[in-house]
Design an enzyme around this catalytic site. Structure first.
Site, mmCIF file in Angstrom:
data_model
loop_
_atom_site.group_PDB
_atom_site.id
_atom_site.type_symbol
_atom_site.label_atom_id
_atom_site.label_comp_id
_atom_site.label_asym_id
_atom_site.label_seq_id
_atom_site.Cartn_x
_atom_site.Cartn_y
_atom_site.Cartn_z
ATOM 1 N N GLU A 89 -9.284 -5.381 -4.200
ATOM 2 C CA GLU A 89 -8.686 -4.437 -3.250
ATOM 3 C C GLU A 89 -9.727 -3.544 -2.572
ATOM 4 O O GLU A 89 -9.755 -3.406 -1.346
ATOM 5 C CB GLU A 89 -7.676 -3.539 -3.973
ATOM 6 N N HIS A 108 -7.861 -5.486 -0.047
ATOM 7 C CA HIS A 108 -6.636 -4.799 0.318
ATOM 8 C C HIS A 108 -6.125 -5.333 1.653
ATOM 9 O O HIS A 108 -6.894 -5.523 2.598
ATOM 10 C CB HIS A 108 -6.930 -3.304 0.423
ATOM 11 N N SER A 120 0.833 -1.191 0.000
ATOM 12 C CA SER A 120 0.000 0.000 0.000
ATOM 13 C C SER A 120 0.878 1.255 0.000
ATOM 14 O O SER A 120 1.670 1.454 -0.918
ATOM 15 C CB SER A 120 -0.956 -0.037 1.192
#
Length: 494
Positions: free
Chosen positions: A315, A412, A184
């Site tokens: 995600e 995610h 990320s």
């Protein structure tokens, strides 16, 4: 007990079976007082043995917004000396590959001390593993305009990487075989470092999980956000004024800024943040980052660095399923999002229905946003590198847990425990549930170790013809140009 000598003094670590662990090692001076808002300053050497049995302080953060605060593991260890790192090594006398982990958290949250990031399994498999804390939020990524310092968080990361180059041999690591790994915001940081001339020679390989080289601000955008934050706080837009604000108040106002951008995502007011929806990101300041990172990489920056990059299939469901938004968003929201991303709404709906004819507007919006935020930036970085012959490998994480009635998908952060082979962490239960497949962890963790060791994770390199992508699931295999029509939809737009 085990001791190691660094450039700044001797450390007393702990033995965990066959693995030596050193925690809370300072790589720069505490970023407080006269050092606050300065580039990382040298550590003051110490005499005698410094105890390195416990994690050191973490960078000040506010909580994740609800309900993410219950789903994403976080650690808060108060203290000033938070520019520190942690090391797991199987053999301080060895000459082993090194991996350096940069945590995620939207440039406002996270730390290298989260138990999920325990590097024991990497050390078990012959890698010296390092996790890093760096400045976040206002202290790490505020930029107020011409003459103001930018990218302090990135400068911290570079200082940590230099520390590794100068000291890791004492821990059994090979400074010529350093792989920087991030997820990320950590991966987006690596995307920026790949474009930063000052990073040259600090790492040989890079792994970017769910982040690439598109998430940066122009100086004008960063200035507008910084000045608006000052207005929210009722202070002049100066570093001195920000330094006088208690951190809790800074954190609350930064969250107010994020909400204000999301509530009125007007590019005329917020620039890139109108679609990025993060108030802090690296700034293309003309110094550390001479060009937008993806442009620098397309021009050949870091062509000699091996890269492994990829994303998760779903995600954006992390942000839509736990909040209930996946079912609340309708066709107008989907079409508005497509238009905001620069696509023709009719073409976008048709392309995403082609993949799943029964998809709801919320499910299509999730897929659309997943592609805009994560998958297309990863593809563009891989394409840019392929033009210059840089060794690049692509993956996609596709395992879907049963939590949230099976709707959370390969969201995610879901790949992290498999990369670390840390499936027994109880903090994973609220997001991923139980029965995480060990076979998947064996495949992913093994690929990361292989890549750090010799630069090859075990499948063919990415190119613009076959677009070979390893799809990780309970049964992992390569795919050729997955979801090609959706990828082509974004040509000229992302």
């Amino acid at each position: 007990m085990v001791t190691v000598a660094t450039r700044d003094g001797k450390l007393l670590g702990a033995k965990d079976g066959t693995i030596a662990v050193f925690k809370g090692i300072p790589y720069a001076a505490p970023p407080i007082g006269p050092n606050r808002f300065l580039p990382p300053q040298p550590v003051k050497a110490w005499g005698g043995l410094r105890d390195a049995h416990s994690y050191g302080p973490t960078a000040p953060t506010g909580p994740y917004p609800s309900p993410l605060d219950k789903l994403v593991p976080e650690v808060d260890i108060p203290g000033d000396d938070y520019l520190n790192l942690n090391i797991w090594t199987p053999n301080p006398a060895g000459r082993l590959p090194v991996m350096v982990w940069l945590h995620g958290g939207a440039f406002t949250n996270g730390s290298g001390s989260v138990p999920l990031y325990d590097g024991s399994r990497f050390a078990r498999d012959g890698v010296v593993f390092v996790t890093v804390n760096y400045r976040l939020g206002v202290d790490g990524f505020l930029h107020l305009g011409p003459g103001d310092v930018a990218n302090l968080g990135l400068l911290d990361q570079l200082a940590a990487m230099r520390w590794v180059q100068e000291n890791i041999t004492a821990f059994g690591g090979d400074p010529g075989k350093v792989t920087v790994v991030g997820e990320s915001a950590g991966a987006m940081s690596i995307g920026a470092l790949l474009a930063a001339p000052r990073a040259a020679g600090l790492f040989r390989r890079a792994v970017l999980q769910s982040g690439a080289a598109h998430h940066t601000f122009s100086p004008d955008t960063a200035r507008a956000l910084g000045h608006h934050l000052a207005d929210l706080l009722g202070i002049p837009p100066t570093r001195e004024a920000f330094a006088d604000v208690p951190f809790d108040q800074l954190s609350r106002s930064a969250e107010e800024l994020r909400v204000a951008v999301a509530a009125n995502p007007d590019p005329a007011r917020w620039g890139e943040a109108a679609v990025n929806l993060m108030p802090f990101e690296p700034v293309v300041d003309g110094e550390l980052l001479p060009l937008p990172p993806i442009h620098a990489i397309a021009a050949g920056a870091s062509r000699d660095v091996d890269v492994l990059i990829g994303t998760n299939s779903d995600e954006f469901r992390l942000f839509l399923v736990p909040t209930g938004l996946l079912d609340a968003l309708g066709d107008p929201h989907l079409r508005a999002a497509a238009a905001g991303y620069g696509l023709d709404p009719d073409e976008a709906v048709a392309a995403y229905l082609e993949e799943d004819a029964k998809a709801s507007p919320g499910e299509m919006l999730s897929a659309l946003s997943t592609d805009w935020y994560y998958r297309l930036p990863a593809i563009r970085l891989a394409e840019a590198r392929a033009r210059h012959g840089g060794a690049t490998y692509m993956y996609e994480f596709g395992w879907r847990p049963t939590s949230f009635d099976g709707r959370i998908g390969a969201c995610h952060t879901a790949e992290i425990p498999f990369v670390f082979d840390n499936l027994d962490d109880p903090a994973l239960l609220p997001l991923l549930g139980t029965a995480l497949p060990q076979k998947l962890a064996d495949a992913m963790h093994g690929a990361w170790v292989a890549f750090a060791t010799d630069g090859n994770p075990g499948w063919a390199q990415y190119d613009s013809i076959d677009r070979t992508t390893m799809h990780f699931d309970t049964s992992s295999q390569t795919r050729t140009d997955p979801r090609a029509n959706q990828r082509a939809l974004w040509d000229g737009h992302r």
